[in-house]
Scaffold this motif. Structure first.
Motif, PDB file in Angstrom:
ATOM      1  N   GLY A 179       0.808  -1.207   0.000  1.00 57.21           N
ATOM      2  CA  GLY A 179       0.000   0.000   0.000  1.00 57.21           C
ATOM      3  C   GLY A 179       0.843   1.259   0.000  1.00 57.21           C
ATOM      4  N   GLY A 180       0.359   2.255  -0.739  1.00 59.12           N
ATOM      5  CA  GLY A 180       0.953   3.587  -0.749  1.00 59.12           C
ATOM      6  C   GLY A 180      -0.116   4.603  -0.455  1.00 59.12           C
ATOM      7  N   PRO A 181      -0.470   4.818   0.812  1.00 58.49           N
ATOM      8  CA  PRO A 181      -1.684   5.585   1.129  1.00 58.49           C
ATOM      9  C   PRO A 181      -1.568   7.093   1.066  1.00 58.49           C
ATOM     10  CG  PRO A 181      -0.649   4.789   3.139  1.00 58.49           C
ATOM     11  CD  PRO A 181       0.140   4.217   2.006  1.00 58.49           C
ATOM     12  N   ARG A 206      -2.889   4.136  -3.156  1.00 56.44           N
ATOM     13  CA  ARG A 206      -2.922   3.017  -4.104  1.00 56.44           C
ATOM     14  C   ARG A 206      -2.536   1.722  -3.391  1.00 56.44           C
ATOM     15  NH1 ARG A 206       0.608   6.626  -7.424  1.00 56.44           N
ATOM     16  NH2 ARG A 206      -0.607   7.559  -9.096  1.00 56.44           N
ATOM     17  N   VAL A 207      -2.923   0.602  -3.991  1.00 59.26           N
ATOM     18  CA  VAL A 207      -2.489  -0.728  -3.556  1.00 59.26           C
ATOM     19  C   VAL A 207      -2.119  -1.515  -4.799  1.00 59.26           C
ATOM     20  CG1 VAL A 207      -3.173  -2.920  -2.507  1.00 59.26           C
ATOM     21  CG2 VAL A 207      -3.851  -0.766  -1.437  1.00 59.26           C
ATOM     22  N   ILE A 208      -0.922  -2.138  -4.789  1.00 61.13           N
ATOM     23  CA  ILE A 208      -0.474  -2.967  -5.902  1.00 61.13           C
ATOM     24  C   ILE A 208      -0.279  -4.396  -5.422  1.00 61.13           C
ATOM     25  CG2 ILE A 208       0.574  -1.152  -7.306  1.00 61.13           C
ATOM     26  CD1 ILE A 208       3.246  -1.755  -5.989  1.00 61.13           C
ATOM     27  N   ILE A 252      -4.851  -2.409  -7.845  1.00 64.58           N
ATOM     28  CA  ILE A 252      -6.218  -2.700  -7.403  1.00 64.58           C
ATOM     29  C   ILE A 252      -7.148  -1.514  -7.634  1.00 64.58           C
ATOM     30  CG2 ILE A 252      -7.596  -2.977  -5.299  1.00 64.58           C
ATOM     31  CD1 ILE A 252      -5.804  -5.098  -4.362  1.00 64.58           C
ATOM     32  N   ASN A 253      -6.627  -0.302  -7.514  1.00 67.54           N
ATOM     33  CA  ASN A 253      -7.482   0.889  -7.551  1.00 67.54           C
ATOM     34  C   ASN A 253      -8.379   0.970  -8.777  1.00 67.54           C
ATOM     35  OD1 ASN A 253      -5.100   1.394  -5.857  1.00 67.54           O
ATOM     36  ND2 ASN A 253      -6.090   3.357  -5.486  1.00 67.54           N
TER      37      ASN A 253
END
Length: 944
Positions: free
Chosen positions: A187-189, A195-197, A213-214
Motif C-alpha cells: 500500500g501507498g496511502p 494506491r495498492v499494488i 487494485i485501484n
C-alpha cells in the motif's frame, strides 16, 4: 430428594505466555539511538528468524534478521537503493527503509516509502522535480534484497490530478504477504488518493510489473484519501476463495471505509464507518472465529468513548452474514479505558492457542503510559463481557506494542510465540508460550437396582478423562490430579472409608485420547420406595503450574473449554420386578403460531410434559436441543451439556401415574433470517439416564415463513420518453439508466435476495457495455451477467427490515444500430425486475416491476407540405402586422403634415449650422496667416 447434575466449566488458562522467560533484543551500538529499531517486525517461520526494521537507522534506513535461538543479528543489504543514494543530495529526507516488513514462510518483503530522487517528468531534459518515489525489495540470496519492479506508467497516472503526481508514489507504508501462495500486496496511502499494488509471484518474478487494485473500484464508491492504510486477506464468505480488505481512514468525505475485493481484485463491498476522526481502519486483522469463515477485526485507535476523552481506542469485530452474500455484520466493539493509549493501533492473530477452534489475538495500546499489550481469547471476541485474558506491560520499554508479530510454532509445541516492538526504546521483546490441552471430565455409573433384602452393596463408577492435544505438539508433560468426594454422608469409599475423599494422579505424557479410572464405593440401601444412593462431586486440576517454574515447551495448560468439575446425585427405587420399567410418554407444546412469520417476535417458548404409566422412574432424563434457534433460558430442571444440548432431570422420582413438567424453554427468535425454513425441537428421553440403550427420540419440526412485504419503485433516467434523431444517436454514445428502489417493509431480515433483471429483445442494446449495480445502505455490489443472449443480470444481496437498496441498470445503446429505416418510429427499451427465490416458500416468481424508456426518433428531412404551410403562415403574419399598423393611424394625412413640418424644422437647423461653420473657417485662416505655421487649404477644410 434428587439433585440436579451440575456440569461446570472451570477457566484454567490465566495466560498463554511465560513472562518470566521473556527475551529482549536491543539495537546494536552502531545503530542510532533514535533509529526506531522494531518499528516493524515479522517472522520467517522456515528459518525461525525475526525480521526487524529500523527506518531511521541511517539516511537509507535499516533492516535486520535476528536468529532468535542463537541471537545472531545481521543487516540486510539493498544494493539498488544504496547505489542510487550515493549520488543523491545528502540533505534530503531519510528513505525509511524498514518502515514495514512482511514475511512468508521462506521470504520477506520490505520498503523504503520515503525514498526520493530528481525525476524527469516533462519532455525537456533539464526539467526535473524532486519526487517521492517509494522503493520495495524482496529477500534474495546473500542477505540482500532484490528490487521489485514498480507499476507501469499507465497505472501510475491513474487518478493523478497534477503533472507531478504522475511521477510520485510512496509504496511501502503497509505490506501484506498471503500464505502460502506468496502473493504480496503493498500500500501507498499518502500520495494522490492512495494506491495498492499486487505482486502475484513476487519471489519467482520480481521484475514483473504489479497489478493495481485501484482501477477496479466502483465509480459510485470513490476513494479520495489514503487508500491502502492497512491491508489484510481472508476467507470471509466461506467459498474457499480469498477476499482482500483495504482501508482508507478518511474515505472520500472524511468517513472511514474498508473496501472488500474478491480473488480477482473486483470491488464487491464497502464497510463505511459513521464517525469521523477515529482512524477506523488504522489496523486490519483476519481471525477465525467459526468453522466456516474468517472474521475481520478493525482497529480505531483514535476512538473516544466520551467527549472528555481522546485517542482511547477500540477494536470492531465484524462477521460475514452468509456464505454467499459479501456483507458483514458488526458483532462487537471492544473499547479501551485509558485515554491516549491508542488501543487497536496494532493487532496480531495468535492462532488457536486453546484448541477451541477460535483464534486468539493480541491487541496493543502502545501509548498507554509506556505501552501495553492485551491478550483476548477467541471466545471473548464474540461473547460478553469484554474481558481480556492477560495484560503484558513490562518495565523499561517505550511505545511497547507499536508493532506485533506472531512466532508461528516457534518451540515445536503446537503453540505460538509473540514478538513485541518498542521502537522508541530501540527494543524488541520475545515471549514464549505454552500449548493447551482440552480435558473433559465425565462419569459412568452402573444401573443402580438392588436386591431389596440387602442393607448395603458395593458398586464401582468410572471417572473418564477425554483429552484433545495440540496437533503439532511433539511432547506433552502434564500430571492431572483427580479428586472425588462423597457428600451424602452415608456412602463410603471402599479404599478410604474414613476420609470421604479419593484422589489419584493421571499422567498425560502418553498422549492417549481417553483415560479411565474405576472408584469402588459402598452404598446403603434403605427400605424405601424411592431413595438416594450416592451424592458426589469430582474436580480435575493441573498438578504443577507451568507459569511458576522455568519455561519448558513440553508443558501444557488446561484450556478454557475444558470440563473440570462434576457434581451429581444418583437415586434408585424399589420396583415390582428385578428392574424398574417406567413407561414415559412426552408431549410438546409451543407458543408458536401455526404459520410463524420470521421476525415477528423476539422470544418464543416450548414446554415438555412427561407422563409415567409404568413403574416408578427414579433416574429419568431428557436431552433437549433446538436446531435453528438458540435456547436462551431453560427450566430449573435443566443444565447445559457438552454438545450445546440441555440435560433435564426431575428433582424427585416420577412415580407411576404422575407427570413431570419441563416448562418455559425460551427460544431466541430475533436471530432468524429469511434463509431459515424450519425449527426442529429434538429431544431424547431416557427412562434411566445412565442406560443409553433405553432411548426414545422425538423431533418436532416447526415451519417458518418470511414476510414478503416489499415496496418496489422505479424511475427511468433521463425520462420515460426521449425525443432524438438518427444523427444524434450516431454522433453521441447514448446511455439510459433504470433505477429500482427496493424497501423491506416487512419484519424479516432477508439474506441472499435474488433479483433478476431481464431486457426486452432489442437490437439497439450494447449488451457487453451494459451493467447492473446494487447499492445497499453501504457499498456497492456488482450484478453478474447470467445470460448474454437474453440479457439477464442476477443480483444477490441482503436486506434487513426497514432497510432499502437501489439497483442501478446502465443500458448503453449501439450507435450503429440506428438507420434511416428507424426514422419516424419509436424504439422501446424495457427492463423487468423479478424476485426469483420466492419459489422456496411456495410463492410463484413474478414480475415485480417493469420500466420502459421510449426513444421517439424523428426524421431529418422536411416534407413539401410543411414548406407550403410555413409560407402561408408567414404571409398571414405579414397581413396581420399591416392591418395593425393601419388601425394605429400610421398611414393617415394628418400624420403626413406633421412629417412635412418636421422636415422644415430640420432644414432651418442645417442652415444655421453651415453659417457657424463658415465663421469658424474664416477665423482659422486668419490665425494661420499670422503664425505662418499651419497652412490650411480652404477646400480641404471645407471637405472636413
Amino acid at each position: 430428594m434428587f439433585w440436579v447434575s451440575l456440569i461446570l466449566q472451570v477457566w484454567m488458562v490465566d495466560s498463554f505466555f511465560h513472562e518470566a522467560s521473556m527475551k529482549t533484543f536491543e539495537a546494536k551500538e552502531s545503530v542510532a539511538n533514535n533509529a526506531l529499531f522494531g518499528y516493524s517486525i515479522s517472522y520467517e517461520s522456515s528459518n525461525k528468524r525475526l525480521i526487524a526494521g529500523a527506518p531511521k537507522g541511517d539516511v537509507m534506513g535499516q533492516v535486520y534478521t535476528i536468529e532468535i535461538g542463537s541471537e545472531s543479528t545481521q543487516r540486510i543489504k539493498f544494493e539498488y537503493l544504496e547505489a542510487n543514494l550515493r549520488f543523491a543530495n545528502k540533505t534530503r529526507t531519510q528513505s525509511w527503509l524498514g518502515t514495514s516488513v512482511a514475511a512468508s514462510d521462506d521470504f520477506f518483503v520490505t520498503c523504503a516509502p520515503r525514498y526520493t530522487e530528481d525525476k524527469k517528468i516533462r519532455y525537456h531534459r533539464n526539467d526535473k522535480r524532486f519526487v517521492n518515489y517509494g522503493v520495495c525489495g524482496i529477500e534474495d540470496k546473500n542477505s540482500s534484497l532484490t528490487f521489485l519492479k514498480p507499476m507501469t506508467t499507465k497505472d501510475r497516472q491513474r487518478n493523478a490530478t497534477e503533472l507531478i503526481e504522475r511521477a510520485m508514489d510512496n509504496f511501502g507504508w503497509s505490506i501484506k504477504v498471503m500464505k502460502p501462495d506468496g502473493i504480496v500486496l503493498i500500500g501507498g496511502p499518502s500520495q494522490i488518493a492512495g494506491r495498492v499494488i499486487v505482486y502475484e509471484q513476487a519471489k519467482k518474478y520480481p521484475n514483473k510489473p504489479p497489478i493495481l487494485i485501484n482501477k477496479n473500484i466502483l465509480l459510485n464508491d470513490p476513494v479520495r484519501f489514503n487508500f491502502g492504510y492497512s491491508i489484510t486477506y481472508g476467507n470471509f464468505f466461506g467459498d474457499k476463495s480469498v477476499e482482500y480488505a483495504v482501508s482508507t481512514t478518511y474515505g472520500d468525505v472524511g468517513f472511514p471505509k474498508v473496501y472488500i475485493f474478491n480473488s480477482k481484485y473486483a470491488h464487491i463491498n464497502t464497510l463505511v464507518h459513521d464517525e469521523i476522526g477515529t482512524l477506523f481502519g488504522g489496523c486490519l486483522c483476519t481471525v477465525r472465529l467459526s468453522a466456516d469463515y474468517d472474521s475481520l477485526l478493525i482497529g480505531a485507535p483514535l476512538y473516544a468513548r466520551t467527549a472528555y476523552e481522546s485517542d482511547t481506542g477500540a477494536v470492531y469485530v465484524f462477521q460475514p452474514n452468509s456464505d454467499t452474500s459479501p456483507t458483514f455484520t458488526l458483532k462487537k466493539i471492544i473499547k479501551a479505558k485509558t485515554p491516549g493509549g491508542h488501543f487497536g493501533l496494532s493487532i496480531a492473530n495468535l492462532g488457536d492457542m486453546d484448541g477451541d477452534g477460535r483464534d486468539e489475538v493480541a491487541i496493543a495500546a502502545p501509548y498507554e503510559n509506556d505501552g501495553a499489550v492485551y491478550i483476548y481469547t477467541g471466545k471473548a471476541l464474540v461473547s460478553e463481557p469484554e474481558k481480556y485474558m492477560m495484560k503484558i506491560k513490562p518495565e523499561g520499554f517505550q511505545t511497547f506494542g507499536l508493532s506485533l508479530a506472531t512466532l508461528w510454532d516457534y518451540d515445536d509445541n503446537g503453540s505460538n510465540g509473540l514478538a513485541i516492538g518498542a521502537p522508541e526504546s530501540n527494543k524488541i521483546a520475545i515471549l514464549r508460550s505454552f500449548a493447551s490441552v482440552t480435558v473433559n471430565l465425565r462419569t459412568e455409573f452402573p444401573i443402580l437396582q438392588f436386591d431389596s433384602h440387602k442393607s448395603d452393596e458395593n458398586i464401582s463408577f468410572k471417572v473418564i478423562l477425554s483429552v484433545v492435544y495440540p496437533k503439532k505438539a511433539k511432547n506433552v508433560t502434564a500430571d492431572i490430579k483427580v479428586t472425588a468426594e462423597l457428600t451424602d454422608g452415608k456412602s463410603k469409599f471402599v479404599n478410604n472409608p474414613e476420609m470421604g475423599i479419593y484422589t489419584y494422579t493421571q499422567s498425560l505424557n502418553d498422549k492417549l485420547s481417553s483415560y479411565n479410572h474405576s472408584i469402588p464405593v459402598k452404598v446403603v440401601i434403605p427400605r424405601k420406595d424411592v431413595f438416594q444412593v450416592i451424592s458426589y462431586k469430582i474436580t480435575v486440576e493441573l498438578m504443577e503450574d507451568p507459569m511458576k517454574i522455568p519455561f519448558d515447551p513440553s508443558r501444557v495448560l488446561l484450556s478454557e473449554s475444558s470440563t473440570l468439575f462434576e457434581q451429581d446425585t444418583k437415586t434408585s427405587s424399589r420396583c415390582t420386578g428385578a428392574r424398574c420399567m417406567p413407561n414415559l410418554e412426552p408431549t410438546l407444546t409451543t407458543s408458536l403460531m401455526d404459520k410463524y412469520i420470521i421476525g415477528s417476535t423476539e422470544r418464543e417458548y416450548f414446554n415438555i410434559s412427561v407422563f409415567n404409566s409404568g413403574d416408578n422412574a427414579y433416574a429419568p432424563c431428557i436431552k433437549v436441543e433446538a436446531r435453528g434457534v438458540r435456547i436462551l433460558k431453560a427450566s430449573k430442571d435443566c443444565v447445559l451439556g457438552l454438545n450445546e444440548e440441555f440435560i433435564c432431570s426431575p428433582t424427585i422420582a416420577v412415580l407411576k401415574g404422575h407427570t413431570w413438567n419441563i416448562p418455559n424453554m425460551e427460544m431466541e427468535m430475533n436471530t432468524l433470517k429469511s434463509e431459515d425454513y424450519n425449527i426442529f425441537i429434538k429431544y431424547d428421553l431416557y427412562s434411566h439416564c445412565d442406560d443409553t440403550t433405553d432411548r426414545k427420540t422425538f423431533e418436532n419440526p416447526i415451519k417458518l415463513y418470511p414476510d414478503l412485504n416489499f415496496e418496489i419503485k422505479g424511475q427511468s433516467n433521463p425520462s420515460d420518453i426521449i425525443n432524438t434523431t438518427v444523427n444524434e444517436l450516431k454522433d453521441f454514445q447514448k446511455q439510459i439508466k433504470h433505477v429500482y428502489t427496493i424497501t423491506n417493509d416487512g419484519v424479516t431480515n432477508w439474506v441472499d435476495l435474488q433479483f433478476q433483471i431481464s431486457f426486452n429483445h432489442s437490437d439497439h442494446i450494447n449488451v457487453f457495455n451494459s451493467s447492473a449495480l446494487v447499492y445497499p445502505e453501504s457499498g456497492a455490489i456488482q450484478c453478474a451477467m447470467k445470460n448474454v443472449s437474453e440479457v439477464i443480470f442476477a443480483c444477490t444481496f441482503s436486506l434487513n427490515r426497514k432497510q432499502k437498496a437501489q439497483i442501478h441498470i446502465s443500458i448503453e445503446l449501439l450507435k450503429d444500430s440506428f438507420g434511416t429505416d428507424d426514422e419516424d418510429s419509436t424504439a422501446e427499451i424495457v427492463t423487468n425486475l423479478y424476485l426469483v427465490n420466492f419459489a422456496k416458500y411456495n410463492v410463484a416468481s413474478d414480475t415485480f416491476l417493469s420500466l420502459s424508456t421510449s426513444l421517439h426518433i424523428s426524421s431529418t428531412r422536411v416534407a413539401l407540405w410543411i414548406i407550403i404551410l410555413s409560407s402561408l403562415l408567414g404571409l398571414l403574419l405579414l397581413i396581420i402586422i399591416a392591418f395593425i399598423m393601419y388601425k394605429c393611424g400610421f398611414f393617415r394625412r394628418n400624420n403626413r403634415e406633421k412629417l412635412e413640418g418636421l422636415k422644415e424644422s430640420v432644414h432651418r437647423q442645417s442652415v444655421y449650422r453651415k453659417s457657424m461653420r463658415a465663421s469658424m473657417l474664416a477665423a482659422a485662416k486668419s490665425n494661420a496667416e499670422e503664425n505662418s505655421e499651419l497652412i490650411l487649404n480652404d477646400e480641404d477644410l471645407q471637405s472636413e
